[in-house]
Design a protein around this motif. Structure first.
Motif, PDB file in Angstrom:
ATOM      1  N   PHE A  84      52.608   9.541  33.066  1.00 10.91           N
ATOM      2  CA  PHE A  84      53.398  10.474  32.068  1.00 10.91           C
ATOM      3  C   PHE A  84      55.025  10.410  32.767  1.00 10.91           C
ATOM      4  N   ALA A  87      57.638  15.313  34.050  1.00 11.38           N
ATOM      5  CA  ALA A  87      57.446  16.834  33.948  1.00 11.38           C
ATOM      6  C   ALA A  87      55.736  17.125  33.734  1.00 11.38           C
ATOM      7  N   SER A  88      54.988  16.061  34.533  1.00  9.97           N
ATOM      8  CA  SER A  88      53.607  16.360  34.043  1.00  9.97           C
ATOM      9  C   SER A  88      52.768  16.786  35.473  1.00  9.97           C
ATOM     10  N   LEU A  89      53.465  16.955  36.605  1.00  2.95           N
ATOM     11  CA  LEU A  89      52.666  17.384  37.654  1.00  2.95           C
ATOM     12  C   LEU A  89      52.856  18.797  37.759  1.00  2.95           C
ATOM     13  N   LEU A  90      51.439  19.322  38.191  1.00  2.00           N
ATOM     14  CA  LEU A  90      51.284  20.652  38.239  1.00  2.00           C
ATOM     15  C   LEU A  90      52.392  21.347  39.219  1.00  2.00           C
ATOM     16  N   PRO A  91      53.361  22.315  39.011  1.00  2.00           N
ATOM     17  CA  PRO A  91      54.103  22.470  40.132  1.00  2.00           C
ATOM     18  C   PRO A  91      53.692  23.285  41.033  1.00  2.00           C
ATOM     19  N   TRP A  92      52.345  24.051  40.863  1.00  2.00           N
ATOM     20  CA  TRP A  92      51.930  24.885  41.896  1.00  2.00           C
ATOM     21  C   TRP A  92      50.852  24.042  42.797  1.00  2.00           C
ATOM     22  N   PHE A 101      43.893  16.034  41.015  1.00  2.00           N
ATOM     23  CA  PHE A 101      43.642  16.728  39.901  1.00  2.00           C
ATOM     24  C   PHE A 101      42.828  15.994  38.789  1.00  2.00           C
ATOM     25  N   GLY A 102      43.323  14.548  38.775  1.00  2.00           N
ATOM     26  CA  GLY A 102      42.720  13.674  37.747  1.00  2.00           C
ATOM     27  C   GLY A 102      41.018  13.641  38.366  1.00  2.00           C
ATOM     28  N   GLU A 104      39.192  15.803  39.947  1.00  2.00           N
ATOM     29  CA  GLU A 104      38.389  17.024  39.389  1.00  2.00           C
ATOM     30  C   GLU A 104      38.066  16.725  38.243  1.00  2.00           C
ATOM     31  N   HIS A 135      58.588  20.436  43.329  1.00  2.00           N
ATOM     32  CA  HIS A 135      60.049  20.862  43.501  1.00  2.00           C
ATOM     33  C   HIS A 135      60.741  20.564  44.765  1.00  2.00           C
ATOM     34  N   GLN A 136      60.057  20.032  45.719  1.00  2.00           N
ATOM     35  CA  GLN A 136      60.713  19.869  46.997  1.00  2.00           C
ATOM     36  C   GLN A 136      60.875  17.980  46.933  1.00  2.00           C
ATOM     37  N   ARG A 149      48.172   9.501  41.046  1.00  2.00           N
ATOM     38  CA  ARG A 149      47.063  10.601  40.500  1.00  2.00           C
ATOM     39  C   ARG A 149      46.331   9.566  39.480  1.00  2.00           C
ATOM     40  N   ALA A 150      47.084   8.695  38.693  1.00  2.00           N
ATOM     41  CA  ALA A 150      46.410   7.765  37.732  1.00  2.00           C
ATOM     42  C   ALA A 150      45.586   6.649  38.398  1.00  2.00           C
TER      43      ALA A 150
END
Lengths: 264, 259
Positions: A84, A87-92, A101-102, A104, A135-136, A149-150
Motif C-alpha cells: 500500500f 500510511a499502512s504500517l502499524l506505527p506501534w 503482521f501479514g 500472523e 516513525h523513525q 511485509r507483502a
C-alpha cells in the motif's frame, strides 16, 4: 492460460448521499502471465487503484470476473499480497513486527515467524533497522518494510498501489531500481499502479494505459527493454519513444475533462 | 550550569517558583495582619497541624478511607467504561443505544443523583463509591469509544488484505491503536474519581478527607481543615502525574508525541 484473467470487469459505486450510481471501472479485459511485471498507468480518477483493489479482493465486483490460476477471486487470499501507500504500517510495531503482521494474519505455518521476517527484512536491505519503529524511518525505508511485509507471505501475485507515490523524485528512482532487484530474485507476478510515466515504463514488461469516465483500458503496450535494467535506460531512444506515446494518451485524457472541476 | 538547567526545565522551574511565591505571600499576608488567619490559616500553622494529625493517625485513617473508595470506584469505572466503550466503538448499534445515557451524564450534574443513591445504598462507603464511579465513567467510556471507532481505515484495509478476520482487526489493529487515547481517558477518570469521592464524602461519611474537610469546616477550625485540603490536592497531582507518565510510555510510537 494466463495467471491473472480479468474478463469484462465492471465496478459500480453508489454515491453515499445522492444514491447515484457511478461506474469506476467498466468492460475491462486483461491477462497477465506468470512472472510478468505489469504497470497500470492513468490520470487520477481512471479507476486504476479500484482495478488493483478488485484483484486484491478488497472491492466487490459488479460485473465480470477475475481469476487467478483458474480460481475465482471473491476476497483476499494468500495467493496475493498488497503493497500500500505509506500510511499502512502499524506505527506501534517495529519493522520486524510489521513484517510479521501479514504472516500472523495468514496463520503462517511455514516455520519460524521471526526467521522468515528477518530474511525478508534483509532482502529489502533493512537488516540493521529491524527494531526501529515506522516513525523513525524515512519514507523510502517505510516502503521497503511494506514490500517486505507483502513478500513475507510468499504470494503468487504482488499487487502495488502507487507504493512510491509519496516519495520525492530521487528516492523514487532508487526505489524503482531496488524493486526490480528484489523482483528479479523473488520472481513474482507483479501488478503496479502508478501515475508516473517514467516509473511505469522503467518497471514494466507490459504497460496498461487507462482512461476515465468510466475507467477503461485504452491500450496495452509491450515494453521490450532489456533486463536487468538500471537508470541508464531512462536516456535510451526506446524509452523516449514509449514516453512520448504514453504522454499523448494522458494528454488526451486531460483535455477531455474539465480542468476547472479538477482544481475545485 | 544553573542557567542551562533553568533553560531546559523552564516550565517546571517557573511553576515551582510561583507555587513557593503563593505560599510565602500567604504567610506574609497573615503575619502582617493583612488577612485574618481565622479564614485561611497560615502555611506554618497548617504544617504544624499536619504533624499533629499525622502522629495521631488521623491522616492515615482519612487517606486510607478516601483511597479505598477511590480504588473501588476507579477500578469499576475502568472495567465498565472500557468494556462498554469497546462494544460501542465496534458496534454502531450499541453506541446508539447508549448515547442517551451519555447525554444525561454530560448535561445533568452527577451529584444530583446523590439522594437516590442514599435511598438505595444508605450513607457511607457504597454511596461514595457509586457517585465516584459515575464521575469517572464518562471520560473512560468516551475515550475508549472514540479510540476504537476511529480505527485507521488504511490499517484495517491492509490487515484485511492479509486475510484478517474482524476479531483479528479488533485485537491487532483497533485495540493497540486505541491504547494512547484510552490512557488519556483513564487519566481524566483518575481526577474525576478522586473528585467524586471527596465530594460524596462531604455529604455523608464516617472518615475520609472530604469528611474531615466538612467536619472541621463546620467547626470553623480552618487550620485543621486546610490539612485535608492540602492532602487532597497533593494526592490529585500525584495520581494524575503517574497516569501522565504511563500515558507517554504507551504512545511513544505516535509521530506527534514529541519524541
Amino acid at each position: 492460460m494466463a495467471q491473472i484473467e480479468i474478463r469484462d470487469l465492471g465496478i459500480d459505486y453508489r454515491k453515499p448521499k445522492s444514491n447515484e450510481v457511478f461506474s469506476a471501472v467498466d468492460s475491462v479485459d486483461l491477462s497477465v502471465e506468470k512472472g510478468e511485471f505489469v504497470t497500470i498507468v492513468g490520470s487520477s480518477g481512471c479507476g486504476k487503484s479500484t482495478l488493483l483493489m478488485a484483484v486484491a479482493g478488497l472491492v466487490d465486483l459488479t460485473r465480470g470476473s477475475i481469476e487467478i490460476d483458474g480460481k475465482r477471486v471473491d476476497g483476499p487470499g494468500p495467493d496475493r499480497a498488497v503493497v500500500f501507500q505509506e500510511a499502512s504500517l502499524l506505527p506501534w510495531r517495529s519493522v520486524r513486527g510489521n513484517v510479521k503482521f501479514g504472516l500472523e494474519m495468514q496463520r503462517w505455518s511455514g516455520g519460524d515467524l521471526n526467521e522468515r521476517a528477518m530474511q525478508m527484512i534483509r532482502l529489502v536491505g533493512l537488516g540493521r533497522f529491524s527494531d526501529y519503529h515506522p516513525h523513525q524511518l524515512s519514507g523510502g525505508m517505510r516502503q521497503r518494510v511494506n514490500i517486505a511485509r507483502a513478500l513475507a507471505v510468499d504470494p503468487e501475485v504482488l499487487l502495488m498501489d502507487e507504493p512510491f507515490g509519496a516519495l520525492d523524485a530521487q528516492t523514487r528512482e532508487i526505489m524503482g531500481t531496488e524493486l526490480l532487484r528484489i523482483w528479479e530474485r523473488a520472481k513474482k507476478t507483479a501488478l503496479f499502479v502508478t501515475h508516473d510515466i517514467d516509473e511505469a515504463i522503467f518497471l514494466a514488461d507490459k504497460i496498461v494505459v487507462m482512461g476515465r469516465n468510466p475507467g477503461h483500458i485504452k491500450e496495452v503496450i509491450k515494453v521490450d527493454l532489456p533486463r536487468p535494467r538500471n537508470e541508464s535506460i531512462l536516456d535510451s531512444d526506446a524509452f523516449h519513444e514509449l514516453r512520448k506515446r504514453l504522454r499523448a494518451h494522458l494528454a488526451e485524457d486531460m483535455s477531455s475533462m474539465q480542468l476547472v472541476q479538477e482544481v475545485a | 550550569m544553573i542557567a542551562e538547567f533553568f533553560y531546559r526545565r523552564q516550565a517546571l522551574v517557573l511553576g515551582t517558583l510561583s507555587m513557593i511565591g503563593i505560599v510565602v505571600f500567604w504567610q506574609i499576608a497573615v503575619d502582617t495582619g493583612f488577612i485574618n488567619p481565622f479564614f485561611i490559616s497560615t502555611p506554618s500553622q497548617v504544617a504544624a497541624e499536619f504533624k499533629v494529625q499525622f502522629e495521631d493517625g488521623s491522616v492515615a485513617t482519612n487517606v486510607a478511607a478516601t483511597l479505598y473508595c477511590f480504588v473501588w470506584s476507579l477500578g469499576l469505572a475502568a472495567l465498565v467504561g472500557t468494556i462498554l466503550g469497546m462494544l460501542a466503538g465496534w458496534f454502531a448499534d450499541v453506541e446508539s443505544a447508549l448515547e442517551p445515557f451519555i447525554w444525561f451524564k454530560y448535561s445533568a450534574p452527577t451529584v444530583a443523583f446523590y439522594p437516590l443513591f442514599v435511598a438505595g445504598l444508605g450513607y457511607g462507603t457504597p454511596t461514595i463509591i457509586a457517585i465516584a464511579f459515575l464521575f469517572a465513567l464518562t471520560p473512560i467510556y468516551a475515550n475508549t469509544l472514540s479510540g476504537i471507532k476511529n480505527t485507521d481505515r488504511d490499517l484495517a484495509r491492509a490487515a484485511r488484505s492479509f486475510g484478517a478476520r474482524p476479531l483479528d482487526i479488533f485485537l491487532r489493529v483497533a485495540l493497540p491503536g486505541s491504547v494512547p487515547v484510552m490512557m488519556a481517558g483513564l487519566r481524566l477518570g483518575v481526577g474525576r474519581a478522586l473528585t467524586g469521592v471527596v465530594v460524596a464524602e462531604l455529604f455523608g461519611a464516617n472518615a475520609g478527607l472530604g469528611y474531615a474537610i466538612t467536619y472541621y469546616g463546620q467547626l470553623m477550625q480552618t487550620t485543621k481543615m486546610m490539612v485535608s485540603i492540602v492532602i487532597v490536592i497533593a494526592l490529585g497531582v500525584l495520581l494524575t502525574q503517574i497516569l501522565s507518565f504511563l500515558e507517554t510510555r504507551t504512545d511513544s510510537w505516535r509521530v506527534d508525541s514529541g519524541r
